[in-house]
Design an enzyme around this catalytic site. Structure first.
Site, PDB file in Angstrom:
ATOM      1  N   ASN A 110       0.856  -1.191   0.000  1.00 56.04           N
ATOM      2  CA  ASN A 110       0.000   0.000   0.000  1.00 56.04           C
ATOM      3  C   ASN A 110       0.897   1.249   0.000  1.00 56.04           C
ATOM      4  O   ASN A 110       1.706   1.434   0.914  1.00 56.04           O
ATOM      5  CB  ASN A 110      -0.888  -0.052   1.257  1.00 56.04           C
ATOM      6  CG  ASN A 110      -1.805   1.153   1.353  1.00 56.04           C
ATOM      7  OD1 ASN A 110      -1.383   2.274   1.140  1.00 56.04           O
ATOM      8  ND2 ASN A 110      -3.056   0.925   1.698  1.00 56.04           N
ATOM      9  N   HIS A 141       0.989   6.254   1.811  1.00 56.19           N
ATOM     10  CA  HIS A 141       1.724   7.218   2.630  1.00 56.19           C
ATOM     11  C   HIS A 141       2.923   7.841   1.925  1.00 56.19           C
ATOM     12  O   HIS A 141       3.513   8.792   2.436  1.00 56.19           O
ATOM     13  CB  HIS A 141       2.051   6.608   3.990  1.00 56.19           C
ATOM     14  CG  HIS A 141       0.767   6.329   4.724  1.00 56.19           C
ATOM     15  ND1 HIS A 141      -0.113   7.336   5.041  1.00 56.19           N
ATOM     16  CD2 HIS A 141       0.174   5.170   5.105  1.00 56.19           C
ATOM     17  CE1 HIS A 141      -1.181   6.812   5.632  1.00 56.19           C
ATOM     18  NE2 HIS A 141      -1.031   5.497   5.670  1.00 56.19           N
ATOM     19  N   HIS A 151      -5.585   3.635  -1.637  1.00 58.96           N
ATOM     20  CA  HIS A 151      -6.904   4.013  -1.120  1.00 58.96           C
ATOM     21  C   HIS A 151      -7.221   5.425  -1.597  1.00 58.96           C
ATOM     22  O   HIS A 151      -6.540   6.377  -1.212  1.00 58.96           O
ATOM     23  CB  HIS A 151      -6.844   3.950   0.412  1.00 58.96           C
ATOM     24  CG  HIS A 151      -8.154   4.198   1.096  1.00 58.96           C
ATOM     25  ND1 HIS A 151      -8.292   4.075   2.459  1.00 58.96           N
ATOM     26  CD2 HIS A 151      -9.378   4.543   0.625  1.00 58.96           C
ATOM     27  CE1 HIS A 151      -9.553   4.334   2.799  1.00 58.96           C
ATOM     28  NE2 HIS A 151     -10.229   4.640   1.699  1.00 58.96           N
ATOM     29  N   ARG A 190      -9.383   8.177  -0.936  1.00 62.55           N
ATOM     30  CA  ARG A 190     -10.345   8.607   0.088  1.00 62.55           C
ATOM     31  C   ARG A 190     -11.208   9.741  -0.426  1.00 62.55           C
ATOM     32  O   ARG A 190     -10.783  10.514  -1.292  1.00 62.55           O
ATOM     33  CB  ARG A 190      -9.591   9.093   1.335  1.00 62.55           C
ATOM     34  CG  ARG A 190      -9.180   7.960   2.253  1.00 62.55           C
ATOM     35  CD  ARG A 190      -8.584   8.511   3.536  1.00 62.55           C
ATOM     36  NE  ARG A 190      -8.454   7.467   4.517  1.00 62.55           N
ATOM     37  CZ  ARG A 190      -9.345   7.225   5.488  1.00 62.55           C
ATOM     38  NH1 ARG A 190     -10.420   7.980   5.618  1.00 62.55           N
ATOM     39  NH2 ARG A 190      -9.149   6.247   6.332  1.00 62.55           N
ATOM     40  N   ARG A 203      -6.924  12.735   0.939  1.00 54.83           N
ATOM     41  CA  ARG A 203      -5.835  13.175   1.818  1.00 54.83           C
ATOM     42  C   ARG A 203      -4.484  12.586   1.411  1.00 54.83           C
ATOM     43  O   ARG A 203      -3.460  13.117   1.743  1.00 54.83           O
ATOM     44  CB  ARG A 203      -6.132  12.834   3.273  1.00 54.83           C
ATOM     45  CG  ARG A 203      -6.092  11.365   3.583  1.00 54.83           C
ATOM     46  CD  ARG A 203      -6.281  11.109   5.057  1.00 54.83           C
ATOM     47  NE  ARG A 203      -7.638  11.365   5.482  1.00 54.83           N
ATOM     48  CZ  ARG A 203      -8.170  10.847   6.590  1.00 54.83           C
ATOM     49  NH1 ARG A 203      -7.441  10.103   7.367  1.00 54.83           N
ATOM     50  NH2 ARG A 203      -9.411  11.086   6.924  1.00 54.83           N
ATOM     51  N   GLU A 249      -8.615   0.602  -2.879  1.00 57.32           N
ATOM     52  CA  GLU A 249      -9.436   0.638  -1.661  1.00 57.32           C
ATOM     53  C   GLU A 249     -10.397   1.806  -1.794  1.00 57.32           C
ATOM     54  O   GLU A 249      -9.983   2.916  -2.168  1.00 57.32           O
ATOM     55  CB  GLU A 249      -8.561   0.834  -0.430  1.00 57.32           C
ATOM     56  CG  GLU A 249      -7.778  -0.395  -0.071  1.00 57.32           C
ATOM     57  CD  GLU A 249      -6.903  -0.152   1.150  1.00 57.32           C
ATOM     58  OE1 GLU A 249      -6.995   0.904   1.778  1.00 57.32           O
ATOM     59  OE2 GLU A 249      -6.110  -1.039   1.457  1.00 57.32           O
ATOM     60  N   THR A 262      -8.224   3.583   8.551  1.00 52.82           N
ATOM     61  CA  THR A 262      -9.455   2.789   8.542  1.00 52.82           C
ATOM     62  C   THR A 262      -9.548   2.039   9.860  1.00 52.82           C
ATOM     63  O   THR A 262      -8.891   1.027  10.059  1.00 52.82           O
ATOM     64  CB  THR A 262      -9.432   1.819   7.340  1.00 52.82           C
ATOM     65  OG1 THR A 262      -9.010   2.539   6.195  1.00 52.82           O
ATOM     66  CG2 THR A 262     -10.804   1.234   7.092  1.00 52.82           C
ATOM     67  N   GLU A 268     -11.082  -9.231   3.289  1.00 50.14           N
ATOM     68  CA  GLU A 268      -9.807  -8.898   3.915  1.00 50.14           C
ATOM     69  C   GLU A 268     -10.078  -8.724   5.406  1.00 50.14           C
ATOM     70  O   GLU A 268     -10.908  -7.911   5.806  1.00 50.14           O
ATOM     71  CB  GLU A 268      -9.230  -7.614   3.306  1.00 50.14           C
ATOM     72  CG  GLU A 268      -7.889  -7.272   3.938  1.00 50.14           C
ATOM     73  CD  GLU A 268      -7.112  -6.199   3.172  1.00 50.14           C
ATOM     74  OE1 GLU A 268      -7.228  -6.132   1.936  1.00 50.14           O
ATOM     75  OE2 GLU A 268      -6.384  -5.446   3.832  1.00 50.14           O
ATOM     76  N   HIS A 276      -3.610  -4.402   7.798  1.00 50.48           N
ATOM     77  CA  HIS A 276      -3.727  -3.207   8.633  1.00 50.48           C
ATOM     78  C   HIS A 276      -2.809  -3.302   9.847  1.00 50.48           C
ATOM     79  O   HIS A 276      -2.953  -4.201  10.667  1.00 50.48           O
ATOM     80  CB  HIS A 276      -5.159  -2.911   9.108  1.00 50.48           C
ATOM     81  CG  HIS A 276      -5.343  -1.431   9.345  1.00 50.48           C
ATOM     82  ND1 HIS A 276      -4.873  -0.803  10.452  1.00 50.48           N
ATOM     83  CD2 HIS A 276      -5.886  -0.468   8.561  1.00 50.48           C
ATOM     84  CE1 HIS A 276      -5.141   0.487  10.367  1.00 50.48           C
ATOM     85  NE2 HIS A 276      -5.749   0.727   9.216  1.00 50.48           N
TER      86      HIS A 276
HETATM   87  N1  PXP Z   1      -5.889  -3.075   4.144  1.00 50.02           N
HETATM   88  C1  PXP Z   1      -6.844  -2.116   4.165  1.00 50.02           C
HETATM   89  C2  PXP Z   1      -8.216  -2.493   3.716  1.00 50.02           C
HETATM   90  C3  PXP Z   1      -6.550  -0.798   4.567  1.00 50.02           C
HETATM   91  O1  PXP Z   1      -7.524   0.130   4.597  1.00 50.02           O
HETATM   92  C4  PXP Z   1      -5.216  -0.483   4.904  1.00 50.02           C
HETATM   93  C5  PXP Z   1      -4.863   0.925   5.271  1.00 50.02           C
HETATM   94  O2  PXP Z   1      -5.073   1.750   4.187  1.00 50.02           O
HETATM   95  C6  PXP Z   1      -4.261  -1.507   4.850  1.00 50.02           C
HETATM   96  C7  PXP Z   1      -4.625  -2.799   4.486  1.00 50.02           C
HETATM   97  C8  PXP Z   1      -2.832  -1.251   5.158  1.00 50.02           C
HETATM   98  O3  PXP Z   1      -2.698  -0.878   6.475  1.00 50.02           O
HETATM   99  P1  PXP Z   1      -1.297  -0.307   6.980  1.00 50.02           P
HETATM  100  O4  PXP Z   1      -1.043   0.936   6.198  1.00 50.02           O
HETATM  101  O5  PXP Z   1      -1.527  -0.073   8.432  1.00 50.02           O
HETATM  102  O6  PXP Z   1      -0.271  -1.367   6.699  1.00 50.02           O
END
Ligand code: PXP
Length: 257
Positions: free
Chosen positions: A16, A19, A52, A54, A58, A79, A110, A160, A199
């Site tokens: 992901n 960030h 994602h 949003r 952001r 996402e 999330t 998930e 997550h």
């Molecule tokens: N899976 C989903 C559905 C999420 O919303 C997120 C966060 O955007 C992640 C995985 C990844 O989480 P993290 O950034 O904490 O590794």
């Protein structure tokens, strides 16, 4: 061996890259570019890219999603919240996969799973429309059998499991959360769902999750991008990949012994 205890062939790592965009947006320019991160992730051994979009944009922007769709070779997992706006965007881009997540404007990330059981009527057409267009739809839910049952009745092929509470917990509480995820993964496989998880995962928490035999994919972002500050993105992804592989190899060794 019961079928549900079989390992899926391979545990995929979805990286992901939200960030990277968070850091870029802090200054409003173009650096660091999430697309460059996606290319690096592919080279480092990622099996997919997760982003994602949003409602408040952001981190990822509409332009980022367009560039990711056009320029990366790895499958994109978009996402998204279950809104008409996001449905339109998903149908326009047709990503490989779309993971429906709950979204609150005021949350930092999330925070909980989707209430698939409670939001049934609202989710049904969104899951159906994306599924009909060939998008692999997943629902981001808590490890709760009610939510898994709801995913099946909604016709989602993938779920998930939210690993946030497991990652935040320590000691005995972490064991309890892990057990919940293990049981949900086994139940989901019995129901015929493909099971992903994610997550909050980091180097110290990924092993026991990677050992869960029914899991086919982990989606990991914040920790990998944060760790990249210290050792580089390539190194953080490679280390995560190897911890996942090691966990699987150890358990499959135990099983075949
Ligand atoms: N899976 C989903 C559905 C999420 O919303 C997120 C966060 O955007 C992640 C995985 C990844 O989480 P993290 O950034 O904490 O590794």
């Amino acid at each position: 061996m019961n079928d549900n205890n079989k390992f899926t062939n391979f545990l995929r790592l979805g990286v992901n890259i939200d960030h990277v965009a968070t850091i870029r947006n802090a200054r409003g320019g173009e650096h660091p570019d999430p697309l460059r991160a996606a290319h690096m992730a592919a080279k480092a051994g990622a099996d997919g890219i997760t982003a994602h979009l949003r409602e408040d944009r952001r981190h990822m922007t509409d332009g980022d999603i367009e560039r990711l769709m056009g320029e990366i070779e790895l499958p994109l997992n978009l996402e998204m919240a279950a809104t008409d706006e996001m449905l339109k965007i998903a149908l326009n881009h047709l990503p490989h996969a779309a993971c429906i997540v709950p979204e609150k404007r005021e949350e930092r990330t999330t925070e909980g799973g989707l209430d698939a059981a409670g939001g049934h009527n609202h989710l049904t057409p969104i899951v159906r429309e994306m599924g009909e267009k060939g998008i692999r739809v997943s629902l981001f839910i808590e490890a709760d059998p009610r939510q898994l049952d709801a995913a099946v009745s909604l016709g989602a092929p993938v779920i998930e499991l939210h690993t946030g509470a497991y990652c935040d917990a320590v000691g005995r509480a972490r064991e309890v959360e892990l057990k919940r995820i293990r049981e949900a993964a086994a139940y989901g496989a019995e129901l015929g769902l493909e099971i992903h998880a994610g997550h909050g995962l980091g180097f110290d928490s990924v092993g026991p999750i990677a050992e869960i035999p029914q899991l086919a994919e982990l989606n990991i972002g914040h920790f990998l991008i944060g760790e990249a500050i210290f050792g580089g993105l390539d190194s953080s992804i490679k280390r995560m990949r190897s911890l996942m592989d090691k966990a699987r190899a150890e358990v499959s060794g135990e099983r075949s012994a």
